[in-house]
Each structure stands twice: as C-alpha cells, then as structure tokens.
Enzyme design. Structure first.
Site, PDB file in Angstrom:
ATOM      1  N   ASN A  34       0.867  -1.176   0.000  1.00 30.46           N
ATOM      2  CA  ASN A  34       0.000   0.000   0.000  1.00 30.46           C
ATOM      3  C   ASN A  34       0.906   1.229   0.000  1.00 30.46           C
ATOM      4  O   ASN A  34       1.465   1.606   1.023  1.00 30.46           O
ATOM      5  CB  ASN A  34      -0.887  -0.039   1.251  1.00 30.46           C
ATOM      6  CG  ASN A  34      -1.833   1.149   1.322  1.00 30.46           C
ATOM      7  OD1 ASN A  34      -1.755   2.068   0.502  1.00 30.46           O
ATOM      8  ND2 ASN A  34      -2.713   1.139   2.305  1.00 30.46           N
ATOM      9  N   ARG A  70      -2.721  -2.008  -3.333  1.00 27.63           N
ATOM     10  CA  ARG A  70      -3.906  -1.189  -3.118  1.00 27.63           C
ATOM     11  C   ARG A  70      -3.825  -0.013  -4.098  1.00 27.63           C
ATOM     12  O   ARG A  70      -2.810   0.699  -4.130  1.00 27.63           O
ATOM     13  CB  ARG A  70      -3.924  -0.656  -1.691  1.00 27.63           C
ATOM     14  CG  ARG A  70      -5.089   0.264  -1.498  1.00 27.63           C
ATOM     15  CD  ARG A  70      -4.998   1.031  -0.223  1.00 27.63           C
ATOM     16  NE  ARG A  70      -6.150   1.888  -0.116  1.00 27.63           N
ATOM     17  CZ  ARG A  70      -6.142   3.054   0.499  1.00 27.63           C
ATOM     18  NH1 ARG A  70      -5.058   3.495   1.090  1.00 27.63           N
ATOM     19  NH2 ARG A  70      -7.233   3.780   0.546  1.00 27.63           N
ATOM     20  N   HIS A  97     -13.055   3.334   0.077  1.00 28.10           N
ATOM     21  CA  HIS A  97     -13.061   2.320   1.156  1.00 28.10           C
ATOM     22  C   HIS A  97     -13.721   1.011   0.686  1.00 28.10           C
ATOM     23  O   HIS A  97     -14.176   0.218   1.508  1.00 28.10           O
ATOM     24  CB  HIS A  97     -13.875   2.783   2.393  1.00 28.10           C
ATOM     25  CG  HIS A  97     -13.220   3.831   3.223  1.00 28.10           C
ATOM     26  ND1 HIS A  97     -13.954   4.761   3.933  1.00 28.10           N
ATOM     27  CD2 HIS A  97     -11.918   4.082   3.502  1.00 28.10           C
ATOM     28  CE1 HIS A  97     -13.133   5.555   4.587  1.00 28.10           C
ATOM     29  NE2 HIS A  97     -11.896   5.165   4.348  1.00 28.10           N
ATOM     30  N   HIS A 123     -17.805   2.253   7.919  1.00 28.95           N
ATOM     31  CA  HIS A 123     -16.350   2.283   8.118  1.00 28.95           C
ATOM     32  C   HIS A 123     -16.020   3.632   8.754  1.00 28.95           C
ATOM     33  O   HIS A 123     -16.045   4.669   8.079  1.00 28.95           O
ATOM     34  CB  HIS A 123     -15.620   2.113   6.777  1.00 28.95           C
ATOM     35  CG  HIS A 123     -14.132   2.185   6.915  1.00 28.95           C
ATOM     36  ND1 HIS A 123     -13.306   1.089   6.733  1.00 28.95           N
ATOM     37  CD2 HIS A 123     -13.322   3.200   7.259  1.00 28.95           C
ATOM     38  CE1 HIS A 123     -12.057   1.447   6.967  1.00 28.95           C
ATOM     39  NE2 HIS A 123     -12.039   2.736   7.273  1.00 28.95           N
ATOM     40  N   LEU A 124     -15.762   3.614  10.061  1.00 30.91           N
ATOM     41  CA  LEU A 124     -15.535   4.857  10.787  1.00 30.91           C
ATOM     42  C   LEU A 124     -14.099   4.894  11.294  1.00 30.91           C
ATOM     43  O   LEU A 124     -13.772   4.311  12.330  1.00 30.91           O
ATOM     44  CB  LEU A 124     -16.519   4.967  11.965  1.00 30.91           C
ATOM     45  CG  LEU A 124     -17.995   4.702  11.642  1.00 30.91           C
ATOM     46  CD1 LEU A 124     -18.831   4.742  12.910  1.00 30.91           C
ATOM     47  CD2 LEU A 124     -18.513   5.710  10.617  1.00 30.91           C
ATOM     48  N   GLY A 141     -10.791   8.615   8.152  1.00 30.85           N
ATOM     49  CA  GLY A 141     -11.719   8.798   7.031  1.00 30.85           C
ATOM     50  C   GLY A 141     -12.929   7.928   7.331  1.00 30.85           C
ATOM     51  O   GLY A 141     -12.782   6.887   7.967  1.00 30.85           O
ATOM     52  N   ARG A 171     -11.982  16.051   7.659  1.00 28.00           N
ATOM     53  CA  ARG A 171     -12.795  16.446   6.496  1.00 28.00           C
ATOM     54  C   ARG A 171     -14.190  16.877   6.932  1.00 28.00           C
ATOM     55  O   ARG A 171     -14.776  16.287   7.836  1.00 28.00           O
ATOM     56  CB  ARG A 171     -12.925  15.282   5.509  1.00 28.00           C
ATOM     57  CG  ARG A 171     -11.634  14.873   4.856  1.00 28.00           C
ATOM     58  CD  ARG A 171     -11.904  13.896   3.723  1.00 28.00           C
ATOM     59  NE  ARG A 171     -10.679  13.275   3.260  1.00 28.00           N
ATOM     60  CZ  ARG A 171     -10.437  11.960   3.340  1.00 28.00           C
ATOM     61  NH1 ARG A 171     -11.340  11.132   3.820  1.00 28.00           N
ATOM     62  NH2 ARG A 171      -9.290  11.487   2.903  1.00 28.00           N
ATOM     63  N   GLY A 218     -15.228   2.567  14.619  1.00 34.31           N
ATOM     64  CA  GLY A 218     -16.273   1.546  14.581  1.00 34.31           C
ATOM     65  C   GLY A 218     -15.889   0.283  15.346  1.00 34.31           C
ATOM     66  O   GLY A 218     -16.724  -0.370  15.965  1.00 34.31           O
ATOM     67  N   GLU A 219     -14.584  -0.057  15.304  1.00 35.01           N
ATOM     68  CA  GLU A 219     -14.126  -1.281  15.970  1.00 35.01           C
ATOM     69  C   GLU A 219     -13.918  -1.091  17.471  1.00 35.01           C
ATOM     70  O   GLU A 219     -14.158  -2.001  18.253  1.00 35.01           O
ATOM     71  CB  GLU A 219     -12.794  -1.745  15.352  1.00 35.01           C
ATOM     72  CG  GLU A 219     -12.938  -2.228  13.931  1.00 35.01           C
ATOM     73  CD  GLU A 219     -11.597  -2.366  13.214  1.00 35.01           C
ATOM     74  OE1 GLU A 219     -10.569  -2.574  13.882  1.00 35.01           O
ATOM     75  OE2 GLU A 219     -11.593  -2.258  11.973  1.00 35.01           O
ATOM     76  N   ASN A 220     -13.437   0.110  17.843  1.00 37.29           N
ATOM     77  CA  ASN A 220     -13.035   0.329  19.247  1.00 37.29           C
ATOM     78  C   ASN A 220     -13.950   1.262  20.034  1.00 37.29           C
ATOM     79  O   ASN A 220     -14.000   1.175  21.259  1.00 37.29           O
ATOM     80  CB  ASN A 220     -11.628   0.945  19.295  1.00 37.29           C
ATOM     81  CG  ASN A 220     -10.608   0.050  18.640  1.00 37.29           C
ATOM     82  OD1 ASN A 220     -10.323  -1.023  19.139  1.00 37.29           O
ATOM     83  ND2 ASN A 220     -10.087   0.479  17.497  1.00 37.29           N
ATOM     84  N   GLU A 274      -8.132  -4.945   5.125  1.00 41.98           N
ATOM     85  CA  GLU A 274      -8.026  -4.696   3.687  1.00 41.98           C
ATOM     86  C   GLU A 274      -6.868  -5.488   3.079  1.00 41.98           C
ATOM     87  O   GLU A 274      -6.948  -5.946   1.942  1.00 41.98           O
ATOM     88  CB  GLU A 274      -7.855  -3.196   3.438  1.00 41.98           C
ATOM     89  CG  GLU A 274      -9.146  -2.425   3.708  1.00 41.98           C
ATOM     90  CD  GLU A 274      -8.932  -0.952   4.008  1.00 41.98           C
ATOM     91  OE1 GLU A 274      -8.452  -0.659   5.122  1.00 41.98           O
ATOM     92  OE2 GLU A 274      -9.239  -0.121   3.152  1.00 41.98           O
TER      93      GLU A 274
HETATM   94  P1  ADP Z   1      -7.460   5.591   9.233  1.00 37.99           P
HETATM   95  O1  ADP Z   1      -8.666   6.103   8.522  1.00 37.99           O
HETATM   96  O2  ADP Z   1      -6.342   6.580   9.327  1.00 37.99           O
HETATM   97  O3  ADP Z   1      -7.036   4.195   8.828  1.00 37.99           O
HETATM   98  P2  ADP Z   1      -8.275   4.270  11.684  1.00 37.99           P
HETATM   99  O4  ADP Z   1      -9.230   3.326  11.059  1.00 37.99           O
HETATM  100  O5  ADP Z   1      -7.026   3.742  12.261  1.00 37.99           O
HETATM  101  O6  ADP Z   1      -7.946   5.494  10.747  1.00 37.99           O
HETATM  102  O7  ADP Z   1      -9.098   5.042  12.835  1.00 37.99           O
HETATM  103  C1  ADP Z   1      -8.527   6.072  13.579  1.00 37.99           C
HETATM  104  C2  ADP Z   1      -9.585   6.586  14.526  1.00 37.99           C
HETATM  105  O8  ADP Z   1      -9.960   5.522  15.413  1.00 37.99           O
HETATM  106  C3  ADP Z   1      -9.101   7.732  15.389  1.00 37.99           C
HETATM  107  O9  ADP Z   1     -10.078   8.763  15.423  1.00 37.99           O
HETATM  108  C4  ADP Z   1      -8.974   7.085  16.753  1.00 37.99           C
HETATM  109  O10 ADP Z   1      -9.196   8.003  17.804  1.00 37.99           O
HETATM  110  C5  ADP Z   1     -10.091   6.073  16.706  1.00 37.99           C
HETATM  111  N1  ADP Z   1      -9.918   5.087  17.777  1.00 37.99           N
HETATM  112  C6  ADP Z   1      -8.918   4.196  17.963  1.00 37.99           C
HETATM  113  N2  ADP Z   1      -9.069   3.544  19.150  1.00 37.99           N
HETATM  114  C7  ADP Z   1     -10.184   4.052  19.729  1.00 37.99           C
HETATM  115  C8  ADP Z   1     -10.875   3.812  20.953  1.00 37.99           C
HETATM  116  N3  ADP Z   1     -10.431   2.922  21.814  1.00 37.99           N
HETATM  117  N4  ADP Z   1     -11.997   4.534  21.207  1.00 37.99           N
HETATM  118  C9  ADP Z   1     -12.454   5.457  20.322  1.00 37.99           C
HETATM  119  N5  ADP Z   1     -11.851   5.728  19.162  1.00 37.99           N
HETATM  120  C10 ADP Z   1     -10.737   5.047  18.861  1.00 37.99           C
END
Ligand code: ADP
Length: 402
Positions: free
Chosen positions: A11, A94, A183, A211-212, A215, A244, A335-337, A387
């Site tokens: 990538n 990618r 995405h 996908h949060l 971006g 953005r 979205g994951e965390n 990805e």
């Molecule tokens: P990118 O689009 O650069 O690939 P990522 O998918 O890595 O970004 O997401 C980054 C975002 O995820 C940041 O806003 C970060 O604060 C958020 N994030 C990571 N861990 C947590 C968490 N434990 N709680 C809330 N937000 C989180």
C-alpha cells in the site's frame, strides 16, 4: 489439494509504504511493516514478525529504495519473514482509483497501468504513488503476478440514480464527474465476513456497513452489491470525518472565495482543518475529542454530536434505499473500538429495528462480535476490517485460479 502461496501486499502512499506478507489459503499474516518518511533526510522502516521488531533508520530517497529495504527486511536471516524472496508468489497493490473501468480486482498489465494513469486527473494525490509502487515492484520482482485492488471497484455496482449528481449531464460526459465512492475493499471485506458470522446467504441479505476511521464512509449493500455509498467524486463527500467536513452546501465555496480565499485555501480547510478537528479545536483523533468532552469541553461535545448525527441520518436514508436491512456493521478505528460512538449512533434507531445491547457493546474492542439483542430485527456487528487480507485473497483467486 490447494497449494500454499505467499502474497506480498503493498500500500504505497506519497511518503509511506505499508506491507503485509500473507500466507494463502490459510489467511495467516506472517509479518508486516511500514516504511515512512520516504524522500526525507531520515527515513524509517519498522517490521513486526511474531512480536519481534526490526527497524532500519536511514535516508530512503525514493520508493525503489523503500521496496529494496522491504525485501531486505522480509528476508533478514534473524528477524525476517521468509528465507528467500523467491518464496513470495504474488504481489497485491492497493490502488485508490480505478475510475469507471474496474468493478473488480485485475491482474496488472500495460492496459491496467494505462487505465490507472488515466485516473490521475481525478485522484492526483493517490494514484501517482500507487503507480510508483507497481512500477518499482515490477522492476525488482519482474516475474511475479501483480494484482491491482481498487478502493472504488466495489461501488461500481451503484445505479445511475445513486452515482449521478444533479448537474448538467455534460459534466459527467466530459469530465467524468460522478460519485465513485471509496473504502470499497473494507466495505467488501466486512460485509463478506458479516455473512459468514451470521451464516446468511448473500442472495437474501442486505447490509449497511459503517467504516468509521479517520476517514469515514457508509455503504448500503443489497444482496452483496453496493447500491449507494456516502463518499462521492472524492472522499470529501458524506460523513463528517477526522479532518474532512463531509457534505456541505457547495455555495459556501463560492462565498468564501468571494471573501478573498483561494480555491487551494478553501480545499485545504475542508480536507485538513474541518471535521472533528475543526469543530472541537482540539484534535482529529476521536479519543482526544472524547476525553475533552468528558472533561466538560462544550465544543468537543458538539463535535461528537455532529459526528453521530450525520451517521444516524445516513443509516436512516440507507434503510430507505434498501427495501429491508438485515445487518449493520461497524468497522474502522472508531467503529471497531469506540463503543461510546456505537452506542450514541444506535440510540434512537430502535424504530428502524436497530436494537443495540448496551451491556455487550460496552467492552468490545477490535473483535468480531454481535452487539445487538437477540430480538433485534437488525443484527448489529463489530467486524475489524482487514483490507490487506482482502487484497491477498484477490491475488490468490486471480493469479492462482483458486
Ligand atoms: P485511518 O482512517 O487513518 O485508517 P483508523 O481506522 O485507524 O484510521 O481510525 C482512527 C480513529 O480511530 C481515530 O479517530 C482514533 O481516535 C479512533 N480510535 C482508535 N481507538 C479508539 C478507541 N479505543 N476509542 C475510540 N476511538 C478510537
């Protein structure tokens, strides 16, 4: 029996190169790394293999040097990933923009390279480094099959009523101005995983994927096909993101330019200084904004509310676009965390059949989990995106006919 193949996934950004070495068909990541500050005085390569770290710090003048160092790191006799570079069987790249030419991944040949070049006009920041990666990989590993996996490809199934803007048709015909979406590899990967997790058949399942990350985009998927997505001609459209603005009244651009700003200044503000950062005045990072809101900062709280409200509105509109919704997926860093974000987004959507289990949702970070109530008409899932793995799957399928 299926034969093992080792795939190198690349990538390439303007000053970075991320890589992952994935064994197929077992889908096992053997090790990954990143080269940063390509072109700067002090470049850096960091690789992780089974918890072991490998680091090189030296001037990395260009992407060719970066890939040479990647090959060196991958084959390092103590901390490497493979014994010899000849163990690599294929390469996946990618590529951000495939225009309207590619609706799926392709084996790279001269025609594909030409098509990626033709998209530079509409993806001036992304396609040139992606192309550099392809050229350099071809030069250093000429005998390997190489595959391009486009961010835009998954969304090529959008119908004209979703991809055309309400502007004179000539602008589409002459300048290819339409909604492309991005995405796509992530939306495709998590929606496929969602079907597997829920043991559902693609032919009767509709999914909304969120996908949060820094971006952010949302996609409406009908029977496996993207029918609408929130990003548009560029990744600026749609949700509010880390820096953005997301969608806004286009008349604001003209208004600001009449006030004396150049188009470059306006675009810089909308891409780099807006979103969570611009509204909170604190950070583009969700964790920082959440911490500030928690500590009582009103601007930070408002930034979170706007972020959440936009996502809710999109979910609502995609419930209308799809005749029924079976699964809602959260992925990307937030979205994951970010369980607080997931909770805030789902709260109030019960009338759409979206019923989150607050208790289960709370602890979940980066783990495939069902976070809805068993009686929720819509199953809500957390699915960590991958990805790189999707790219490796595509290389394996296309190059080795699996
Ligand atoms: P990118 O689009 O650069 O690939 P990522 O998918 O890595 O970004 O997401 C980054 C975002 O995820 C940041 O806003 C970060 O604060 C958020 N994030 C990571 N861990 C947590 C968490 N434990 N709680 C809330 N937000 C989180």
């Amino acid at each position: 029996m299926e034969k093992d193949k080792i795939i190198l996934v690349l990538n390439c950004g303007s000053s970075s190169l991320k890589y992952d070495v994935i064994k197929m068909p077992s889908r096992e990541s053997l090790g990954k790394g990143i080269v940063e500050r390509i072109g700067n005085e002090k470049g850096i390569l960091e690789q992780k293999v089974k918890g072991q770290k490998y680091k090189i710090e030296e001037k990395i003048e260009d992407h060719k040097k970066a890939l040479e160092l990647v090959i060196k790191a991958i084959t390092d006799k103590d901390t490497g990933i493979v014994k010899n570079i000849s163990e690599i069987n294929g390469i996946g790249h990618r590529v951000v923009h495939g225009g309207d030419k590619y609706a799926s991944s392709v084996i790279i040949d001269d025609t594909v390279i030409k098509a990626i070049e033709e998209c530079i006009d509409i993806a001036p920041l992304h396609n040139p480094p992606n192309l550099t990666g392809i050229r350099v990989a071809k030069e250093l590993m000429p005998n390997l099959p190489q595959v391009a996996v486009f961010d835009t490809a998954f969304h090529q199934t959008m119908p004209p009523h979703a991809f055309l803007y309400g502007i004179p048709r000539k602008m589409y015909e002459d300048y290819k101005i339409r909604r492309y979406g991005f995405h796509g590899t992530s939306h495709r990967y998590v929606s496929a995983r969602a079907l597997e997790i829920c043991k559902r058949d693609v032919s009767n399942t509709n999914i909304i994927t969120c996908h949060l990350g820094n971006g952010a985009s949302i996609t409406a998927i009908e029977k496996g096909k993207s029918i609408d997505t929130s990003m548009g001609f560029t990744p600026l459209e749609g949700l509010m993101m880390g820096t953005r603005s997301g969608s806004l009244d286009p008349a604001i651009l003209g208004y600001l330019m009449n006030k004396g700003m150049s188009i470059e200044e306006v675009m810089n503000i909308l891409n780099k200084k807006s979103g969570l950062l611009g509204l909170s005045g604190i950070s583009n990072d969700m964790r920082d904004v959440e911490a500030a809101a928690e500590a009582g900062n009103k601007d930070a709280k408002e930034a979170l509310d706007i972020f959440t409200y936009r996502i809710k509105r999109y979910i609502g509109s995609y419930c209308a676009a799809l005749d029924k919704v079976d699964i809602l997926v959260f992925t990307g860093g937030i979205g994951e965390n970010g369980w607080e974000s997931r909770e805030a987004i789902c709260k109030g959507l019960e009338n759409l059949g979206i019923m989150i289990n607050y208790e289960v949702n709370k602890g979940i970070r980066s783990k495939e989990t069902i976070i809805s109530h068993p009686y929720s008409p819509v199953t809500i899932l957390v699915v960590p995106t991958n990805e790189e793995l999707q790219i490796a799957i595509d290389v394996y399928d296309l190059a080795f006919g699996a």
